[in-house]
Enzyme design. Structure first.
Site, short mmCIF file in Angstrom:
data_model
loop_
_atom_site.label_atom_id
_atom_site.label_comp_id
_atom_site.label_asym_id
_atom_site.label_seq_id
_atom_site.Cartn_x
_atom_site.Cartn_y
_atom_site.Cartn_z
N GLU A 294 -5.27 1.79 2.17
CA GLU A 294 -5.18 0.69 3.14
C GLU A 294 -5.47 1.17 4.54
O GLU A 294 -6.10 0.46 5.33
CB GLU A 294 -3.78 0.07 3.06
CG GLU A 294 -3.61 -1.22 3.88
CD GLU A 294 -3.16 -1.01 5.32
OE1 GLU A 294 -3.12 -1.98 6.09
OE2 GLU A 294 -2.85 0.16 5.69
N GLU A 295 -4.99 2.37 4.87
CA GLU A 295 -5.08 2.87 6.24
C GLU A 295 -6.51 3.16 6.67
O GLU A 295 -6.77 3.40 7.85
CB GLU A 295 -4.22 4.12 6.41
CG GLU A 295 -2.72 3.89 6.25
CD GLU A 295 -2.09 3.09 7.38
OE1 GLU A 295 -2.82 2.73 8.34
OE2 GLU A 295 -0.88 2.80 7.32
N ASP B 244 5.69 2.99 7.23
CA ASP B 244 4.42 2.30 7.04
C ASP B 244 3.64 3.06 5.96
O ASP B 244 3.03 4.08 6.27
CB ASP B 244 3.65 2.26 8.37
CG ASP B 244 2.29 1.60 8.25
OD1 ASP B 244 2.02 0.96 7.22
OD2 ASP B 244 1.50 1.73 9.21
N HIS C 115 0.82 -1.23 0.00
CA HIS C 115 0.00 0.00 0.00
C HIS C 115 0.84 1.26 0.00
O HIS C 115 1.91 1.33 0.61
CB HIS C 115 -1.04 -0.02 1.12
CG HIS C 115 -0.58 0.28 2.51
ND1 HIS C 115 -0.39 1.56 2.97
CD2 HIS C 115 -0.34 -0.54 3.56
CE1 HIS C 115 -0.04 1.51 4.25
NE2 HIS C 115 0.01 0.26 4.63
N ASP D 245 4.03 -5.43 4.45
CA ASP D 245 3.68 -4.31 5.33
C ASP D 245 4.68 -4.23 6.48
O ASP D 245 5.60 -5.04 6.60
CB ASP D 245 2.26 -4.51 5.87
CG ASP D 245 1.53 -3.19 6.10
OD1 ASP D 245 2.17 -2.20 6.49
OD2 ASP D 245 0.30 -3.16 5.90
N HIS E 161 3.20 4.58 13.39
CA HIS E 161 2.23 5.66 13.23
C HIS E 161 2.70 6.94 13.92
O HIS E 161 1.91 7.68 14.51
CB HIS E 161 0.84 5.25 13.71
CG HIS E 161 0.10 4.41 12.70
ND1 HIS E 161 -1.26 4.33 12.66
CD2 HIS E 161 0.54 3.62 11.69
CE1 HIS E 161 -1.63 3.52 11.68
NE2 HIS E 161 -0.54 3.08 11.08
#
Length: 343
Positions: free
Chosen positions: A207-208, A175, A64, A230, A318
């Protein structure tokens, strides 16, 4: 290791629904690596390399492109920008951040802070409160003129550079730009090998916010095998019990067995594990109690597929200080190349 490509991928902005700059960068890197490259209505980049024989099994790798970020939802009369998150944020990580506001007419640097009093005039009780994500705003330093350059729906990302420290890479958006890097570098390393299968490397969108691009692209490809590439957690840090560490940095790629979105095909797990042992590629089995990744969409597309995850343990996920170990990234590259070359 192509560090410069990873740096470019991490530093370029692209939140869910706004991955076009990331996609453009990838398209410039993959020329000549595939037999067909298309962009679907969701904005995912579907790249196919044909097999030597017809009716070969389809292997789909899902990478992603989006990073967590924000969309501007309101601009006050004084020019402050209020935001809605696209992706999961812990508000404790949002204080006093430099950000980039991306518009159709250019990018503007700004600062993010929560509403409220600074330390000099706040009470002890004020300082104990953790604001909700919706209480943060962006100040572009333009005052009312912000309303002339920013529109509702423009997007915001953290504005921090990619750096190397010791044996680690640190950046925002590792990410999941590491997966984009792996998708490109794996095909370069693979060369002419692995023509027994039809290989689909898909750089997915959104994706998130729920594996959205992966779902539509997997329905299009209808793979026999899906590999979600990922990050995962590396909580090998103070304050986290060993049982919750998920991965330990420096011990290899993560062979992802389960999360809340899927359970990996056990025969595929064993196959990749045996290949890693045979080729002396360090690995560790991983599971997550919550969270998901694009391999789940491949597993559930159309009549279904066998699926597994290949992941890289990431500290401080994140945040703008996401950290990976160089050898873990290399191990992920090595196992993907070895697996596809063996098909």
């Amino acid at each position: 290791m192509n560090t410069e490509l990873l740096r470019q991928l991490c530093e370029i902005p692209g939140v869910p629904g706004h991955e076009d700059r990331v996609r453009d960068l990838i398209m410039g890197e993959i020329e000549g690596l595939f037999d067909e490259v298309t962009v679907d209505p969701m904005g995912s980049l579907l790249c196919r390399r044909d097999a030597e024989k017809p009716n070969a099994p389809k292997i789909m790798l899902l990478c992603h492109m989006d990073e967590i970020g924000f969309l501007v939802c309101h601009i006050s009369d004084k020019g402050y920008l209020y935001l809605q998150p696209v992706g999961g944020f812990d508000p404790r990580n949002l204080f006093s951040r430099r950000v980039l506001v991306c518009t159709d007419d250019g990018d503007f640097k700004g600062v993010m802070n929560p509403s409220g009093k600074p330390i000099h005039i706040s009470s002890a009780e004020d300082r104990k409160k953790i604001p909700e994500v919706g209480e943060f705003y962006v100040d572009l330093g333009m005052g009312e003129a912000s309303k002339d350059v920013v529109k509702v729906g423009d997007y915001v990302v953290m504005d921090e550079p990619f750096i190397e420290i010791g044996d680690k890479f640190v950046s925002k958006a590792l990410d999941n730009r590491i997966a984009c890097w792996l998708g490109i570098e794996m095909m370069r390393k693979l060369g002419s090998k692995g023509r027994g299968s039809e290989i689909h490397v898909v750089f997915t969108t959104q994706e998130e916010v729920g594996l959205r691009g992966a779902r539509t692209s997997a329905f299009k490809v209808q793979p026999d095998i899906g590999i979600g590439i990922d990050t995962t957690l590396a909580c090998d840090t103070p304050g986290v019990p060993d049982k919750d560490a998920t991965t330990i940095q420096g011990r290899g790629f993560g062979l992802h067995v389960r999360d809340s979105s899927f359970i990996a095909d056990k025969a595929l797990v064993r196959e990749i594990e045996a290949l890693a042992i045979k080729n002396s590629i360090p690995y560790q089995r991983t599971m997550l109690a919550a969270g998901g990744q694009d391999g789940a969409a491949a597993q559930q597309a159309a009549a279904g597929a066998r699926a597994v995850g290949i992941v890289v343990g990431t500290r401080y996920i994140h945040t703008v200080t996401e950290m990976i170990h160089k050898t873990d990234l290399q191990a992920a590259l090595d196992i993907l190349t070895a697996y596809l070359a063996d098909q």
